[in-house]
Enzyme design. Structure first.
Site, mmCIF file in Angstrom:
data_model
loop_
_atom_site.group_PDB
_atom_site.id
_atom_site.type_symbol
_atom_site.label_atom_id
_atom_site.label_comp_id
_atom_site.label_asym_id
_atom_site.label_seq_id
_atom_site.Cartn_x
_atom_site.Cartn_y
_atom_site.Cartn_z
ATOM 1 N N LYS A 1 5.495 -10.563 4.446
ATOM 2 C CA LYS A 1 4.627 -10.216 3.315
ATOM 3 C C LYS A 1 4.799 -8.758 2.932
ATOM 4 O O LYS A 1 4.579 -8.377 1.803
ATOM 5 C CB LYS A 1 3.169 -10.481 3.693
ATOM 6 N N ARG A 2 5.160 -7.931 3.907
ATOM 7 C CA ARG A 2 5.281 -6.511 3.618
ATOM 8 C C ARG A 2 6.617 -6.170 2.973
ATOM 9 O O ARG A 2 6.679 -5.394 2.036
ATOM 10 C CB ARG A 2 5.085 -5.691 4.899
#
Ligand code: GLU
Length: 463
Positions: free
Chosen positions: A244-245
């Protein structure tokens, strides 16, 4: 039988592309079979569920054009129903109260691990004929456990993965209600799938371990068992897990990258599914072709270049007026408010880009005159280039009918008169008028800009 599918996201963050793929396949399956698509928000994790995430789901689905026929149902609004079914199972002896404390469970686990066994609940509170249950301890609120069959196997023909069989000895007596009476995740899913008469559960592979437990509970409820199809996970191109990052994973990320919704769906459709060699297709075609039998069980790999290529094909095919409206917000981000000519500008540029961010960037010089960067100016707007542009300006000023054929002819005649090759005229002209040399055919660009604007820009550059 009417096909009824459901998409059941948990509202615990942004809408992930894997979730959109699940939504798409669920929805397309029901559309293909003239069935009903149900939207269900699984919001029972109170710590992680947020109204913003619910909104992200609705907004993301709306942007994609995935519309559901029923719902949204919210699990938090169905609590009384889950509690009712728990009471029913207790009354029928299909579930039981368990007073085992945390400490006892820890001790049980330690002992089993010491013996080299797989840790599990030892069913000490499970009533059996002739068995004496422990004394009910004071001060402990019981959980409710499902009475899982002890023998046999749970088996299903997964529509994607094929036959799967799990021995019941692998499955614990699942906790279906916590000490405070709230139902647990797997239980709510089962009650909902049953009440909502779901015929096909299409979901991510990460749920495959829940399926045997859910089937056992459905059987205890006397419910029909739906068809299950578990979709392959999506990895990065290099096979690593999507993060997600680091990686763009939410719908908003793809909106920001200037991906068209139909291209996004087209690309997601190809993650784990195929129809012959078809690469570029519409949502309607996908619905027509979609079948779970053509979903591959092996993990899919996300390929950014491929997605951009598919986006490019959809941009080329898109209606210019619609494309113009979709590009406006990206122009606004550049501080540019485009006039009505944007539609013609888009028509001229759309073959040259893979996304709306680039489309806006390339359209920018039609609405704002930026001087060429120093390096470009040094190369094309040197003394020789400027002298030539000054002579060209005189030729252009004389043009009466400012259209593509006249401009093309005038530039051609000018090039001949100068006795040079075309680029020695075209490049300085582009650099001066557009601030870049990366433009479509310069006669088309000049025609769209209009005579007054072109002459003003030349004036400004040569001043
Ligand atoms: N709520 C689950 C999720 O978001 C899906 C549950 C299901 O499809 O059965 O992963």
């Amino acid at each position: 039988m009417t096909v009824r599918t459901r998409f059941a996201p948990s509202p615990t963050g942004l809408l992930h592309l894997g979730s959109v793929r699940t939504a798409l396949f669920t929805w397309a399956y029901s559309r293909h079979h003239q069935g009903v698509a149900v939207l269900r928000i699984e919001d029972t994790d109170l710590e992680r569920s947020t109204p913003e995430s619910v909104k992200a789901i609705f907004d993301g689905l709306a942007w994609c054009g995935i519309d559901f026929d029923e719902g949204p149902y919210f699990q938090m609004q169905r609590m009384p129903r889950y509690k009712e079914v728990i009471q029913q199972l207790l009354a029928e002896g299909k579930a039981y109260l368990c007073y085992t404390s945390r400490e006892e469970l820890d001790q049980m686990r330690a002992e089993m691990e010491a013996r080299g066994e797989k840790p599990r609940y030892d069913r000490r509170w499970r009533p059996e004929p002739g068995k004496t249950l422990p004394l009910i301890p004071a001060g402990i609120e019981p959980v409710v456990r499902f009475r899982n069959p002890i023998d046999g196997v749970v088996a299903w023909d997964d529509a994607v993965k094929g036959r799967i069989e799990i021995s019941n000895t692998e499955l614990d007596d699942l906790i279906i209600a916590r000490p405070d009476g709230t139902p647990t995740y797997n239980f709510c899913v089962v009650v909902d799938d049953h009440d909502m008469a779901i015929t096909h559960v299409i979901r991510g592979d990460d749920h495959v371990n829940n399926t045997p437990r859910q089937i056992n509970i459905l059987q205890a409820l006397g419910a029909a068992i739906p068809v299950y199809g578990h979709l392959p996970l999506i990895f990065n191109a290099d096979g690593s897990k999507m993060s997600k990052r680091k990686d763009p994973v939410s719908v908003v990320d793809y909106q920001d990258l200037g991906i068209l919704p139909e291209a996004f769906l087209n690309y997601l459709a190809r993650l784990g599914w195929g129809h012959g060699d078809e690469e570029v297709f519409t949502v309607a075609q996908f619905i027509e072709w979609f079948d779970l039998a053509n979903v591959s069980p092996s993990p899919a790999r996300f390929d950014r270049e491929k997605m951009l290529w598919i986006n490019q094909q959809h941009i080329k095919a898109a209606d210019n007026a619609r494309l113009a409206e979709l590009t406006r917000p990206f122009l606004a981000k550049l501080g540019i408010e485009a006039g009505p000519a944007l539609v013609e500008v888009i028509a001229l540029l759309k073959e040259r880009v893979t996304n709306l961010v680039d489309l806006a960037a390339q359209a920018s010089y039609f609405f704002r005159h930026d001087a060429a960067p120093a390096e470009l100016a040094a190369q094309h707007l040197n003394e020789e280039g400027r002298a030539r542009l000054a002579r060209l300006r005189t030729a252009l000023t004389a043009i009466d009918s400012w259209d593509v054929p006249t401009l093309a002819a005038a530039i051609k005649a000018f090039v001949a008169a100068e006795g040079v090759k075309m680029p020695l005229v075209g490049m300085p002209l582009r650099a001066a008028v557009c601030g870049t040399t990366q433009t479509p055919s310069i006669d088309a660009v000049l025609a769209l800009l209009g005579k007054a604007e072109v002459l003003a820009r030349l004036e400004r550059t040569l001043a």
